[in-house]
Design a protein around this motif. Structure first.
Motif, PDB file in Angstrom:
ATOM      1  N   ASN A 284       0.863  -1.173   0.000  1.00 35.62           N
ATOM      2  CA  ASN A 284       0.000   0.000   0.000  1.00 35.62           C
ATOM      3  C   ASN A 284       0.903   1.226   0.000  1.00 35.62           C
ATOM      4  N   CYS A 285       1.337   1.645  -1.200  1.00 37.74           N
ATOM      5  CA  CYS A 285       2.219   2.811  -1.244  1.00 37.74           C
ATOM      6  C   CYS A 285       1.710   3.787  -2.299  1.00 37.74           C
ATOM      7  N   ASN A 286       2.432   4.846  -2.453  1.00 35.80           N
ATOM      8  CA  ASN A 286       1.998   5.891  -3.371  1.00 35.80           C
ATOM      9  C   ASN A 286       2.410   5.523  -4.811  1.00 35.80           C
ATOM     10  N   TYR A 287       1.404   5.353  -5.656  1.00 36.05           N
ATOM     11  CA  TYR A 287       1.692   4.945  -7.036  1.00 36.05           C
ATOM     12  C   TYR A 287       1.492   6.110  -8.006  1.00 36.05           C
ATOM     13  N   GLU A 288       1.594   7.362  -7.481  1.00 36.91           N
ATOM     14  CA  GLU A 288       1.231   8.511  -8.328  1.00 36.91           C
ATOM     15  C   GLU A 288       2.149   8.674  -9.558  1.00 36.91           C
ATOM     16  N   ASP A 289       3.353   8.092  -9.501  1.00 42.81           N
ATOM     17  CA  ASP A 289       4.230   8.204 -10.686  1.00 42.81           C
ATOM     18  C   ASP A 289       3.612   7.504 -11.904  1.00 42.81           C
TER      19      ASP A 289
ATOM     20  N   ARG B 254      -2.285  -0.851  -7.584  1.00 38.15           N
ATOM     21  CA  ARG B 254      -2.017  -1.835  -6.524  1.00 38.15           C
ATOM     22  C   ARG B 254      -2.732  -3.154  -6.836  1.00 38.15           C
TER      23      ARG B 254
ATOM     24  N   GLU C 258       6.155  18.051 -12.458  1.00 35.87           N
ATOM     25  CA  GLU C 258       5.917  16.850 -11.634  1.00 35.87           C
ATOM     26  C   GLU C 258       6.077  15.591 -12.487  1.00 35.87           C
TER      27      GLU C 258
ATOM     28  N   SER D 267       8.516  12.311 -12.042  1.00 33.49           N
ATOM     29  CA  SER D 267       8.034  10.915 -12.050  1.00 33.49           C
ATOM     30  C   SER D 267       8.756  10.108 -13.120  1.00 33.49           C
TER      31      SER D 267
END
Ligand code: SAM
Length: 233
Positions: free
Chosen positions: A8-13, A32, A124, A128
């Protein structure tokens, strides 16, 4: 469903339209969840590395590209097909990002957009894209072609894992077939070895009835469900 493989991590890239190209109007599969499905398939597979991964309804190749970045240690080859030529053009562009050359090209593209418009979103996206570049450990072989998944598909190998997210009938519809997921599985039978693991993601209305495959797992996740199969002995 309890996640066993995908953190459960940040997948914004991986946000669609940021570095990866998006297909307008088509929502992307949650990162995820697709990575969890891959982890489960790999768990069922006797082979743990040099994996050949295939998606017969690849759309814009979003899921395959994400899986390629996140599973550099196990995936050696990605095969993508779809019935729709427009989707395949986007799939080619997305999957090209898995090579150093491709992601560097995307960084230059984003840098010129940033220069031109001075938008923070482009800045941004550059950050990424540079993180994605750092994730690349090797060149994954990629093959993209047009095929109707209900007809016989020509592949030069038996894929180790097939993961597909079939049309749900609201934003993306079936073309060139009945839309019966059981028939889809029957058509995939010819390209499977007895070791191939297949995961199909669908909505809860779609049902699979098959004697050719045995179901290893079924999970409901929000509006979706996924089922994992192997050829019956
Ligand atoms: C839900 S989308 C897949 C999205 C994809 N997983 C992604 O990451 O972009 C379903 C795809 O099935 C394709 N499709 C519809 N009928 C098909 C058929 N008969 N054979 C192969 N692909 C088909 C559509 O063109 C669409 O791209």
């Amino acid at each position: 469903m309890e996640y066993k493989y995908a953190m459960n991590c940040n997948y914004e890239d991986f946000a669609s339209g940021r570095v990866l190209y998006n297909v307008s109007g088509v929502p992307n599969f949650p990162v995820r969840l697709i990575n969890e499905i891959y982890g489960r398939c790999l768990g069922y597979s006797g082979k743990k590395e040099e994996i050949c991964l295939y998606d017969c309804c690849c759309g814009g190749g979003y899921s395959l590209t994400v899986l390629g970045f996140l599973n550099q240690g196990s995936i050696a080859r990605i095969i993508a097909s779809d019935i729709d030529f427009m989707m395949l053009e986007i799939a080619k562009r997305n999957l090209s990002l898995l090579s150093e050359e491709g992601i560097k090209r995307r960084i230059s593209e984003l840098e010129s957009l940033y220069k031109q418009y001075n938008k923070e979103s482009h800045n941004e996206a550059i950050k990424s894209a540079k993180k994605l570049l750092n994730m690349i450990q090797k060149e994954i072989e990629v093959q993209v072609f047009q095929a109707n998944a209900f007809e016989s598909i020509e592949l030069d190998v038996k894929p180790d894992i097939i993961i597909t997210d079939v049309p749900y009938g609201n934003l993306v519809d079936w073309q060139g077939g009945t839309g019966d997921v059981s028939c889809l599985l029957e058509s995939l039978k010819n390209i499977c070895s007895k070791e191939t693991v297949i995961a199909v993601s669908m909505n809860k209305v779609q049902k699979i009835n098959t004697k050719s495959f045995i179901r290893l797992e079924k999970q409901n996740v929000g509006k979706r469900k996924f089922e994992i199969y192997k050829l019956a002995e």
